[in-house]
Design a protein around this motif. Sequence first.
Motif, PDB file in Angstrom:
ATOM      1  N   ASN A  98       0.826  -1.206   0.000  1.00 40.65           N
ATOM      2  CA  ASN A  98       0.000   0.000   0.000  1.00 40.65           C
ATOM      3  C   ASN A  98       0.862   1.259   0.000  1.00 40.65           C
ATOM      4  OD1 ASN A  98      -2.393  -1.465   0.033  1.00 40.65           O
ATOM      5  ND2 ASN A  98      -2.568  -1.428   2.266  1.00 40.65           N
ATOM      6  N   ALA A  99       1.952   1.222   0.769  1.00 42.41           N
ATOM      7  CA  ALA A  99       2.853   2.377   0.811  1.00 42.41           C
ATOM      8  C   ALA A  99       3.513   2.605  -0.536  1.00 42.41           C
ATOM      9  CB  ALA A  99       3.913   2.173   1.894  1.00 42.41           C
ATOM     10  N   ASP A 100       3.947   1.526  -1.168  1.00 43.24           N
ATOM     11  CA  ASP A 100       4.583   1.642  -2.484  1.00 43.24           C
ATOM     12  C   ASP A 100       3.587   2.208  -3.501  1.00 43.24           C
ATOM     13  OD1 ASP A 100       6.817   1.041  -4.395  1.00 43.24           O
ATOM     14  OD2 ASP A 100       5.284  -0.261  -5.262  1.00 43.24           O
ATOM     15  N   ARG A 101       2.357   1.737  -3.432  1.00 41.34           N
ATOM     16  CA  ARG A 101       1.317   2.238  -4.348  1.00 41.34           C
ATOM     17  C   ARG A 101       1.065   3.724  -4.093  1.00 41.34           C
ATOM     18  NH1 ARG A 101      -2.438  -0.758  -2.660  1.00 41.34           N
ATOM     19  NH2 ARG A 101      -1.754  -2.576  -3.820  1.00 41.34           N
ATOM     20  N   GLY A 102       1.013   4.104  -2.824  1.00 42.52           N
ATOM     21  CA  GLY A 102       0.799   5.501  -2.487  1.00 42.52           C
ATOM     22  C   GLY A 102       1.934   6.391  -2.948  1.00 42.52           C
ATOM     23  N   LEU A 103       3.164   5.908  -2.785  1.00 45.40           N
ATOM     24  CA  LEU A 103       4.330   6.679  -3.229  1.00 45.40           C
ATOM     25  C   LEU A 103       4.302   6.899  -4.733  1.00 45.40           C
ATOM     26  CD1 LEU A 103       7.087   4.978  -1.049  1.00 45.40           C
ATOM     27  CD2 LEU A 103       6.458   7.409  -0.974  1.00 45.40           C
ATOM     28  N   ARG A 104       4.020   5.847  -5.470  1.00 48.75           N
ATOM     29  CA  ARG A 104       4.017   5.953  -6.935  1.00 48.75           C
ATOM     30  C   ARG A 104       2.887   6.874  -7.405  1.00 48.75           C
ATOM     31  NH1 ARG A 104       7.753   2.644  -8.891  1.00 48.75           N
ATOM     32  NH2 ARG A 104       8.457   0.914  -7.569  1.00 48.75           N
ATOM     33  N   SER A 105       1.746   6.806  -6.752  1.00 45.86           N
ATOM     34  CA  SER A 105       0.638   7.685  -7.112  1.00 45.86           C
ATOM     35  C   SER A 105       0.990   9.147  -6.868  1.00 45.86           C
ATOM     36  CB  SER A 105      -0.609   7.305  -6.306  1.00 45.86           C
ATOM     37  OG  SER A 105      -1.655   8.212  -6.532  1.00 45.86           O
ATOM     38  N   ARG A 141      -7.860  20.183  -4.250  1.00 45.84           N
ATOM     39  CA  ARG A 141      -7.045  20.525  -3.090  1.00 45.84           C
ATOM     40  C   ARG A 141      -5.569  20.229  -3.353  1.00 45.84           C
ATOM     41  NH1 ARG A 141      -7.670  17.963   2.961  1.00 45.84           N
ATOM     42  NH2 ARG A 141      -6.889  16.112   1.907  1.00 45.84           N
ATOM     43  N   GLU A 142      -5.303  19.080  -3.968  1.00 51.02           N
ATOM     44  CA  GLU A 142      -3.923  18.701  -4.257  1.00 51.02           C
ATOM     45  C   GLU A 142      -3.273  19.689  -5.220  1.00 51.02           C
ATOM     46  OE1 GLU A 142      -1.846  14.391  -4.274  1.00 51.02           O
ATOM     47  OE2 GLU A 142      -3.519  14.651  -5.653  1.00 51.02           O
ATOM     48  N   GLN A 143      -3.993  20.081  -6.256  1.00 57.03           N
ATOM     49  CA  GLN A 143      -3.443  21.020  -7.226  1.00 57.03           C
ATOM     50  C   GLN A 143      -3.201  22.396  -6.608  1.00 57.03           C
ATOM     51  OE1 GLN A 143      -6.272  20.807 -10.423  1.00 57.03           O
ATOM     52  NE2 GLN A 143      -5.605  18.765 -11.069  1.00 57.03           N
ATOM     53  N   THR A 144      -4.084  22.808  -5.707  1.00 62.10           N
ATOM     54  CA  THR A 144      -3.890  24.086  -5.022  1.00 62.10           C
ATOM     55  C   THR A 144      -2.654  24.047  -4.135  1.00 62.10           C
ATOM     56  OG1 THR A 144      -6.263  24.546  -5.040  1.00 62.10           O
ATOM     57  CG2 THR A 144      -4.937  25.758  -3.444  1.00 62.10           C
ATOM     58  N   GLU A 178      10.198  12.739 -14.663  1.00 64.74           N
ATOM     59  CA  GLU A 178      10.075  11.322 -14.326  1.00 64.74           C
ATOM     60  C   GLU A 178      11.391  10.724 -13.835  1.00 64.74           C
ATOM     61  OE1 GLU A 178       8.271   9.069 -17.416  1.00 64.74           O
ATOM     62  OE2 GLU A 178       6.387  10.201 -17.393  1.00 64.74           O
ATOM     63  N   GLU A 179      12.497  11.197 -14.352  1.00 70.24           N
ATOM     64  CA  GLU A 179      13.797  10.697 -13.889  1.00 70.24           C
ATOM     65  C   GLU A 179      14.021  11.080 -12.427  1.00 70.24           C
ATOM     66  OE1 GLU A 179      17.293   8.799 -13.498  1.00 70.24           O
ATOM     67  OE2 GLU A 179      15.845   8.599 -15.150  1.00 70.24           O
ATOM     68  N   THR A 180      13.668  12.313 -12.080  1.00 70.45           N
ATOM     69  CA  THR A 180      13.783  12.745 -10.685  1.00 70.45           C
ATOM     70  C   THR A 180      12.853  11.936  -9.798  1.00 70.45           C
ATOM     71  OG1 THR A 180      14.338  14.996 -11.383  1.00 70.45           O
ATOM     72  CG2 THR A 180      13.569  14.710  -9.122  1.00 70.45           C
ATOM     73  N   ALA A 181      11.644  11.659 -10.282  1.00 66.06           N
ATOM     74  CA  ALA A 181      10.696  10.846  -9.515  1.00 66.06           C
ATOM     75  C   ALA A 181      11.277   9.465  -9.241  1.00 66.06           C
ATOM     76  CB  ALA A 181       9.376  10.721 -10.279  1.00 66.06           C
ATOM     77  N   LYS A 182      11.937   8.898 -10.237  1.00 67.52           N
ATOM     78  CA  LYS A 182      12.559   7.585 -10.074  1.00 67.52           C
ATOM     79  C   LYS A 182      13.659   7.635  -9.019  1.00 67.52           C
ATOM     80  CE  LYS A 182      15.138   4.043 -12.628  1.00 67.52           C
ATOM     81  NZ  LYS A 182      15.768   3.687 -13.931  1.00 67.52           N
ATOM     82  N   GLN A 183      14.470   8.688  -9.061  1.00 66.12           N
ATOM     83  CA  GLN A 183      15.556   8.839  -8.091  1.00 66.12           C
ATOM     84  C   GLN A 183      15.013   9.014  -6.676  1.00 66.12           C
ATOM     85  OE1 GLN A 183      17.819  12.137  -9.610  1.00 66.12           O
ATOM     86  NE2 GLN A 183      18.554  10.999 -11.407  1.00 66.12           N
ATOM     87  N   MET A 191       2.901  14.540  -9.003  1.00 63.05           N
ATOM     88  CA  MET A 191       3.928  15.592  -9.021  1.00 63.05           C
ATOM     89  C   MET A 191       4.518  15.772 -10.411  1.00 63.05           C
ATOM     90  SD  MET A 191       3.999  16.573  -5.783  1.00 63.05           S
ATOM     91  CE  MET A 191       5.507  17.046  -4.957  1.00 63.05           C
ATOM     92  N   THR A 192       4.774  14.672 -11.105  1.00 62.39           N
ATOM     93  CA  THR A 192       5.320  14.787 -12.466  1.00 62.39           C
ATOM     94  C   THR A 192       4.257  15.335 -13.417  1.00 62.39           C
ATOM     95  OG1 THR A 192       4.797  12.452 -12.912  1.00 62.39           O
ATOM     96  CG2 THR A 192       7.028  12.959 -12.151  1.00 62.39           C
TER      97      THR A 192
END
Length: 314
Positions: free
Chosen positions: A39-46, A296-299, A59-64, A51-52
Motif C-alpha cells: 500500500n505504501a509503495d502504491r501511495g508513493l508511486r501515485s 485541493r492537491e493542485q492548489t 520522471e527521472e527525478t521521480a525515479k531517483q 507531481m510529475t
Amino acid sequence: MENVSIIGCGTMGHSIALSAAWAGISVKVYGINEKDLENADRGLRSKLTVMTDNDVFDEETAKQIREKIELSTSLEETIAQSTFIIEVIPEVLDMKKEMYRKIESLVSEEVVIASNTSGFKPSLLAEEMQYPNRFVVTHFWNPGHLIPLVEIVKGEQTDNQTVERAMQVMKDMNKQPILLNKEIPGFIGNRLQYALFREAQSLLDAGVATKEDIDAAVTYSIGRRLPVTGPLMTADMGGLDVFSAISNYLFEDLSTDQKSGSVLTKLVEENKFGDKNGEGFYTWDADFSEQKNAEREQTLIHFLKNDLKRNEGK
C-alpha cells in the motif's frame, strides 16, 4: 546529516518519507506486514505521478526519489543505522509507548525519537521512556509531502540538543518548522483550525446560513489572505485599534461550546463520516470525491511551487 528512519508506512508515514527523499535524504520505512508495504509503495508511486503530471519534477527525478526510500517489515533493520527516528503509528497511547520500549531496546541513547502525534503531549508519550530527554514531537500536516509546516513540541524533559537536531532535520527536509516552548493539547495548528470549526458548527446549528455559504465565507474571504498573512499579521495590516474594538464586542457572542455541535453529533451517530464513507455534511460520490481531492492537491502544489521559487531566490 542524520540517518532518518520512519516507523509506520501509512498515509502520513510514506508521505513523510517522500518529503525526506525529495530533499535528497535516504530513508528507511517500517511497516508491519507486506500488505502495508504494498500500500505504501502504491501511495508513493501515485503521489510521484501527480507531481510529475503537474511539472514539479520530471520522471527521472521521480525515479531517483523513489529509490531513496527503502520499505521493510523488520524493525531492527529499519533503525539499525538510524540517528533520527520518526514514529508515525496510530494515535493509540499504549501502542506508541510499547513501540518506544522496543526502539529504546535496539538503539543507543544518542538516537532522537520523534513522534508525529497530532495531539498527545510529548511528556505523556515519554513518561515511561528510559531517556525522555531525547524525545520530541514533530507534527507534520496531511498531506505531509505538500504542506511545509511541521510543529516541533518539546516535553518537560526534552533537552535543547534534541530540539536543535529536530529543527535541523526538518529544515534539511525543506520543511517550515515552528517551535512550541509549551506543550498544549492540539498544539498550534489544530487549535486554530478547531476554533474556526467550532464557530462554523455553531453557525450551522443556529441556522444562520447553509453549509455551502458558511464554507464560501471562508474560501472566498479569509481563505484568500491566509496563504500570505496569518491572523496576527492580518490584524496588524487592518489596524490593531479596529481589531481590538471588534474583539471587545464580538468575543462575547462567539461560540464557547465544549463539545461537538448538534448537526455533527447527529451525522456521526448515523455513521456518516464524510469522504471516507460517502456522506457527511456533503454527499461524497466517487466523482465529487475525486474532483475535490484533486482540486485541493493542485492548489497545494501551486503554493508549493511558489515556495520552491522563493527558496531558489534566497
